[in-house]
Scaffold this motif. Structure first.
Motif, PDB file in Angstrom:
ATOM      1  N   UNK A  64       0.833  -1.258   0.005  1.00 43.51           N
ATOM      2  CA  UNK A  64       0.106   0.045   0.008  1.00 43.51           C
ATOM      3  C   UNK A  64       0.766   1.163  -0.015  1.00 43.51           C
ATOM      4  N   UNK A  65       1.906   1.539   0.899  1.00 44.13           N
ATOM      5  CA  UNK A  65       2.507   2.312   1.044  1.00 44.13           C
ATOM      6  C   UNK A  65       3.568   2.596  -0.254  1.00 44.13           C
ATOM      7  N   UNK A 110      10.511  -7.578  13.631  1.00 48.05           N
ATOM      8  CA  UNK A 110       9.822  -6.453  14.308  1.00 48.05           C
ATOM      9  C   UNK A 110       9.933  -5.143  13.689  1.00 48.05           C
ATOM     10  N   UNK A 111      11.180  -4.931  13.384  1.00 51.45           N
ATOM     11  CA  UNK A 111      11.776  -3.698  12.567  1.00 51.45           C
ATOM     12  C   UNK A 111      11.060  -3.623  11.151  1.00 51.45           C
ATOM     13  N   UNK A 112      10.908  -4.696  10.483  1.00 48.23           N
ATOM     14  CA  UNK A 112      10.211  -4.724   9.314  1.00 48.23           C
ATOM     15  C   UNK A 112       8.689  -4.356   9.528  1.00 48.23           C
ATOM     16  N   UNK A 113       8.021  -4.823  10.532  1.00 49.97           N
ATOM     17  CA  UNK A 113       6.476  -4.616  10.829  1.00 49.97           C
ATOM     18  C   UNK A 113       6.437  -3.322  11.168  1.00 49.97           C
ATOM     19  N   UNK A 117       3.938  -0.400   9.170  1.00 51.72           N
ATOM     20  CA  UNK A 117       2.748   0.165   9.943  1.00 51.72           C
ATOM     21  C   UNK A 117       3.132   1.712  10.026  1.00 51.72           C
ATOM     22  N   UNK A 118       4.381   2.146  10.137  1.00 55.71           N
ATOM     23  CA  UNK A 118       4.582   3.622   9.860  1.00 55.71           C
ATOM     24  C   UNK A 118       4.386   4.066   8.785  1.00 55.71           C
ATOM     25  N   UNK A 119       4.808   3.552   7.697  1.00 60.48           N
ATOM     26  CA  UNK A 119       4.642   3.957   6.137  1.00 60.48           C
ATOM     27  C   UNK A 119       3.286   4.050   5.795  1.00 60.48           C
ATOM     28  N   UNK A 120       2.455   2.949   6.035  1.00 57.70           N
ATOM     29  CA  UNK A 120       0.968   2.862   5.731  1.00 57.70           C
ATOM     30  C   UNK A 120       0.141   4.132   6.160  1.00 57.70           C
TER      31      UNK A 120
END
Length: 266
Positions: A64-65, A110-113, A117-120
């Motif tokens: 999405x991002x 965890x960094x990937x998630x 989340x921040x990006x979207x």
């Protein structure tokens, strides 16, 4: 008189956006607790391990991002109801991309998630549902693409719970509802008609399959399943005979056998 053309179901934008973020949050919370032993477990998705499944869950929302960061396509190409039937064509590329993301993330899931989340959240705040995004299958509206994310997130949450049942990752109600509804509507597209009523309480009822049209009273052909059983049938996680034998689906009437129509998504 020919049967009336069925209208495409509409979805509440605010509820879909909230559902997508909520279900991804559920998965993120669970992924944080995965041990190396759990990450190495097999899944029902070919030779993917839980590590690759988790990376895929981040990927399906990360698109999405990424898509919103690309130039907007010039024309709308993929209606929502075309999407379930197109997904099988991208299986090989999805597998390749997932493995690449899993390898790149390594132990840093965890960094990937968190980045995803921040990006979207940043991207969605400034984007309207009418904005076109360049999906794998052609340009879709953002609103429609987000509905497809409820399917991806719900289906793969179920895959994660199957592989690591002790996680017991919860399903956001709105995400589960949208997923069940889209897959039910896809069945009606695949097998148009009105002789059979398929019920997925409390979320969806559709008419499908050619034959005598039902107009009043109890339909002569009825199929009923709970949402997760229906989703597993529609995506090939279980088969008709198994679900019927385990009393997870009920079917009455000579046109109530859906085995030849399932799965809907490969």
């Amino acid at each position: 008189m020919p049967p009336a053309k069925k209208r495409t179901r509409s979805y509440d934008s605010a509820k879909i956006r909230t559902a997508v973020l909520a279900q991804f949050g559920n998965v993120r919370d669970a992924a944080r607790t995965l041990t190396p032993e759990q990450l190495a477990r097999p899944t029902r998705l070919g030779d993917w391990t839980v590590h690759e499944l988790a990376a895929h869950l981040a990927m399906v929302l990360g698109t999405v991002h990424r898509y919103l960061g690309m130039p907007e396509p010039e024309k709308h190409e993929v209606p929502l109801m075309d999407w379930p039937f197109a997904t099988v064509t991208a299986a090989a590329q999805v597998d390749e991309d997932t493995r690449a993301i899993a390898e790149s993330a390594g132990a840093g899931l965890d960094d990937l998630f968190t980045r995803t989340l921040t990006g979207i959240e940043e991207s969605l705040a400034a984007a309207s549902d009418d904005r076109l995004v360049p999906s794998r299958f052609g340009a879709m509206t953002l609103g429609d693409f987000l509905v497809t994310r409820t399917v991806e997130l719900t289906v793969h949450t179920d895959d994660l719970n199957d592989a690591v049942p002790e996680l017991d990752v919860p399903y956001d109600r709105q995400a589960l509802a949208a997923c069940a509804r889209l897959l039910a509507d896809a069945l009606a597209v695949k097998a148009p008609g009105a002789s059979t009523e398929v019920r997925i309480p409390p979320y969806a009822v559709v008419q499908c399959v050619e034959g005598p049209r039902h107009t009043r009273g109890t339909p002569p052909n009825v199929v009923e399943a709970d949402p997760l059983t229906w989703i597993r049938l529609a995506t090939g996680r279980t088969d008709w005979a198994t679900a019927l034998g385990a009393a997870q689906v009920s079917a009455s009437g000579e046109r109530a056998d859906l085995s030849g129509l399932l799965p809907i998504m490969g």
